[in-house]
Design a protein around this motif. Structure first.
Motif, PDB file in Angstrom:
ATOM      1  N   ALA A 149       0.929  -1.199  -0.193  1.00  0.00           N
ATOM      2  CA  ALA A 149      -0.091  -0.209  -0.084  1.00  0.00           C
ATOM      3  C   ALA A 149       0.790   1.097  -0.136  1.00  0.00           C
ATOM      4  O   ALA A 149       0.082   2.428  -0.257  1.00  0.00           O
ATOM      5  N   TYR A 150       1.976   0.930   0.564  1.00  0.00           N
ATOM      6  CA  TYR A 150       2.636   2.366   0.500  1.00  0.00           C
ATOM      7  C   TYR A 150       4.235   1.610   0.087  1.00  0.00           C
ATOM      8  O   TYR A 150       4.965   0.747  -0.130  1.00  0.00           O
ATOM      9  N   ILE A 151       4.853   2.694  -0.490  1.00  0.00           N
ATOM     10  CA  ILE A 151       5.614   2.429  -1.537  1.00  0.00           C
ATOM     11  C   ILE A 151       6.586   3.523  -0.805  1.00  0.00           C
ATOM     12  O   ILE A 151       6.987   4.927  -2.070  1.00  0.00           O
ATOM     13  N   THR A 163      -1.578  -3.766   6.420  1.00  0.00           N
ATOM     14  CA  THR A 163      -0.618  -2.730   5.405  1.00  0.00           C
ATOM     15  C   THR A 163       0.051  -3.162   5.162  1.00  0.00           C
ATOM     16  O   THR A 163       1.264  -3.140   6.167  1.00  0.00           O
ATOM     17  N   LEU A 164       0.902  -3.318   4.180  1.00  0.00           N
ATOM     18  CA  LEU A 164       2.084  -3.665   3.301  1.00  0.00           C
ATOM     19  C   LEU A 164       3.177  -2.458   3.420  1.00  0.00           C
ATOM     20  O   LEU A 164       2.668  -1.031   2.668  1.00  0.00           O
ATOM     21  N   TRP A 177       2.396  -4.182   9.033  1.00  0.00           N
ATOM     22  CA  TRP A 177       2.227  -3.434  10.248  1.00  0.00           C
ATOM     23  C   TRP A 177       0.936  -4.089  11.535  1.00  0.00           C
ATOM     24  O   TRP A 177       0.482  -4.873  10.779  1.00  0.00           O
ATOM     25  N   SER A 178       1.922  -4.023  12.446  1.00  0.00           N
ATOM     26  CA  SER A 178       1.073  -5.522  13.140  1.00  0.00           C
ATOM     27  C   SER A 178       0.313  -4.903  14.346  1.00  0.00           C
ATOM     28  O   SER A 178       0.979  -4.355  15.335  1.00  0.00           O
ATOM     29  N   GLY A 182       1.821  -3.343  17.394  1.00  0.00           N
ATOM     30  CA  GLY A 182       1.787  -2.263  17.705  1.00  0.00           C
ATOM     31  C   GLY A 182       3.112  -1.170  16.750  1.00  0.00           C
ATOM     32  O   GLY A 182       4.092  -0.620  17.580  1.00  0.00           O
ATOM     33  N   MET A 183       3.583  -2.167  16.262  1.00  0.00           N
ATOM     34  CA  MET A 183       5.482  -2.345  15.109  1.00  0.00           C
ATOM     35  C   MET A 183       4.970  -2.613  13.758  1.00  0.00           C
ATOM     36  O   MET A 183       4.012  -3.451  13.204  1.00  0.00           O
TER      37      MET A 183
END
Length: 571
Positions: A149-151, A163-164, A177-178, A182-183
């Motif tokens: 989702a983010y690069i 989210t990746l 994201w876990s 929270g990391m």
């Protein structure tokens, strides 16, 4: 009238009952023979004719032999087992046949066949070349789409669980994201699903595949984690899904190799010269454990493939398995691989006489010793250093050797400097050589307590007589100089031979006095049903002589008795 008393010359008698075989040296023992044909040590200490051979098969175009449950060979483009030929579309050229479990692997064709199930056959290599678009999709280990989702290089703010994020600040890393912890958690294994019609049909899960024409981010060589008819899952990391319209090539390849052996449930090979891509290499390779199809699987596992570059120069001249280790030869080096898995493999290179160029087929194991033809002679290798065992062959140099072993004997066919072939047999237990004939053998194969060899005429011959047995054959045994070692004048007063000739066999005894050019026939004998006989032979006075025994049919020489009278200093 008184007459002078004449003293009889001193008589000496030598009874030779132990015959030592062939010796082409300048000075040989009384029980050795300078020339020999079709004799054997089977009846040692007697001298005897060899066993009759047999023509086992006469293929149209035999290119190699191998022992499985029965003797197998390549006949033209077919693999033959139990007389049944299986079409494999092989090239019409010499083969290296390597056994691995129930399989026979055929080089340089790079094909295999299962000798238990002959329908299980094919090629070690496989390749797919696209003719349409090929889609490359980021995926997880299950092949499910996994697009970031983010690069970006900065950490995303307020992401949702799962989210990746592709962190492109360094070499590129995929994180997820876990919410629970929270990391951001690193995704260790990332894949790319390569999709095209029929792309996975020729491959298997676990195959190490080489990719060309794909986008950057997909491994050039990767292990297929999953596949189907129309997709293959390979290691890689992509930002987004991509489609490539230009040709894409995906293949499982086997290195070009000079010699191939099986050791430790792996195939091992070596190469000096251009590889598959035309680059010059000097390397030793090993396939993945238990998988002769894969030679590029490097995952840090004990089952991985293996490759190592060598510093020693010169072409490889042979390879063999010895005492559980793969051994590779050059003319001046022996390379041995120690260890049981890739991370522990260790190469030891020893400068010493190796296999002569063109004599790779001379490697044969007799007991715990590995015999082979070196540039100077025949060597026995015990795992530490080779020892020359061929002094009896004299100073003549031989080449183009092929060899096999049976019941403690080493059979070797090789050519002399004039191109004449010779088949010698070395009895390793007694240290004796015997020359059989001028047979030219391309290769040998031991199978079921028999030894077979392929002749220059293309016949497969058994040394024990299996198949169609041969008829009576001629034989010859010529002594060294008799009497030349004594400085005084002397002469033979009696010469007796005790021997056995089979009924119907025949023998002639010849002599050559001093340095005469011609041979004189002394006696002839026909085989009788009485068994062994004594043959007296008249000889004239001379300084030294040679004896030659020739014949046809079965013979055993029990003893050679020489009675000599010592003369004065003047002849």
């Amino acid at each position: 009238m008184e007459f002078p008393t004449l003293e009889q010359g001193k008589l000496s008698r030598e009874n030779i009952t132990r015959f030592g075989g062939y010796n082409a040296g300048a000075r040989i023992g009384g029980g050795e023979f300078a020339q020999m044909e079709n004799c054997s040590s089977d009846a040692f200490p007697l001298l005897a004719t060899r066993p009759r051979r047999g023509v086992y098969a006469s293929p149209a175009a035999c290119h190699g032999l191998i022992a499985k449950d029965s003797l197998c060979w390549v006949d033209g483009s077919k693999f033959v087992m139990n007389g049944y030929g299986t079409e494999m579309h092989l090239t019409d050229s010499p083969k290296q046949l390597v056994s691995m479990g129930a399989y026979v692997v055929i080089f340089p064709d790079k094909k295999y066949i299962n000798t238990v199930d002959l329908t299980d056959r094919g090629s070690l290599e496989a390749e797919f070349l696209s003719s349409g678009p090929v889609r490359f999709t980021p995926a997880d280990a299950d092949g499910q789409t996994m697009i970031p989702a983010y690069i970006q290089s900065e950490e995303p703010q307020e992401p949702e669980n799962g989210t990746l994020w592709l962190d492109n600040s360094g070499d590129g890393a995929l994180l997820q994201w876990s919410a629970g912890s929270g990391m951001w958690v690193s995704v260790e294994a990332t894949y790319v699903r390569v999709s095209a019609a029929g792309i996975g049909a020729a491959f298997r899960v676990g195959d190490a595949l080489e990719l060309s024409g794909g986008p950057e981010g997909v491994a050039a060589v990767g292990v297929a984690a999953a596949l189907g008819q129309d997709y293959v899952l390979l290691p890689g990391l992509l930002e987004r899904e991509q489609t490539v319209q230009t040709p894409v090539r995906l293949g499982r390849y086997v290195p070009e190799m000079d010699y191939v052996i099986q050791c430790g449930n792996r195939l091992w090979g070596c190469r000096y010269g251009p590889d598959r891509k035309g680059q010059t290499v000097n390397e030793i390779y090993a396939s993945a454990l238990g998988d002769f199809r894969n030679w590029q699987r490097f995952q840090g596992l004990s089952t991985d493939s293996y490759a190592v570059s060598l510093g020693a120069d010169g072409p490889f001249t042979g390879a063999a398995e010895h005492l559980g280790y793969p051994v590779f030869f050059r003319e001046g080096y022996i390379h041995k691989i120690y260890g049981s898995y890739p991370a522990a493999f260790r190469l030891q290179s020893t400068p010493c006489p190796g296999v002569q160029r063109g004599s790779a087929a001379s490697l044969a194991l007799v007991g715990q010793l590995l015999y082979y033809k070196s540039p100077a002679g025949v060597c026995a290798y015990d795992g530490a250093a080779p020892a020359d065992v061929s002094r009896a062959l004299g100073g003549r140099l031989y080449r183009d050797a092929a060899a096999g072993a049976l019941r403690g004997k080493y059979y070797i066919s090789m050519k002399d400097g004039a191109g004449q072939s010779h088949l010698f047999v070395y009895d390793s237990a007694r240290g004796l050589w015997h020359r059989e004939d001028d047979t030219q053998a391309a290769c040998f194969c031991a199978c079921r307590e028999d030894l077979f060899f392929l002749t220059a005429a293309g016949q497969i011959v058994s040394v024990t007589g299996a198949g169609e047995p041969e008829g009576d054959f001629s034989w010859l045994a010529e002594t060294g100089q008799i009497g030349a070692a004594s400085p005084d004048c002397k002469y033979l007063t009696r010469l007796n031979l005790r021997l056995y000739l089979a009924q119907g066999a025949e023998m002639e005894l010849w002599v050559r006095y001093d340095e005469e050019a011609q041979w004189r026939r002394l006696a002839c004998l026909q085989g009788r049903p009485l068994g062994s006989v004594t043959l007296p032979a008249p000889v004239r006075r001379c300084d030294h002589l040679r004896l030659r025994l020739t014949g046809r049919g079965e013979m055993r020489l029990y003893s050679l008795t020489k009675t000599m009278e010592q003369g004065s200093d003047v002849f």
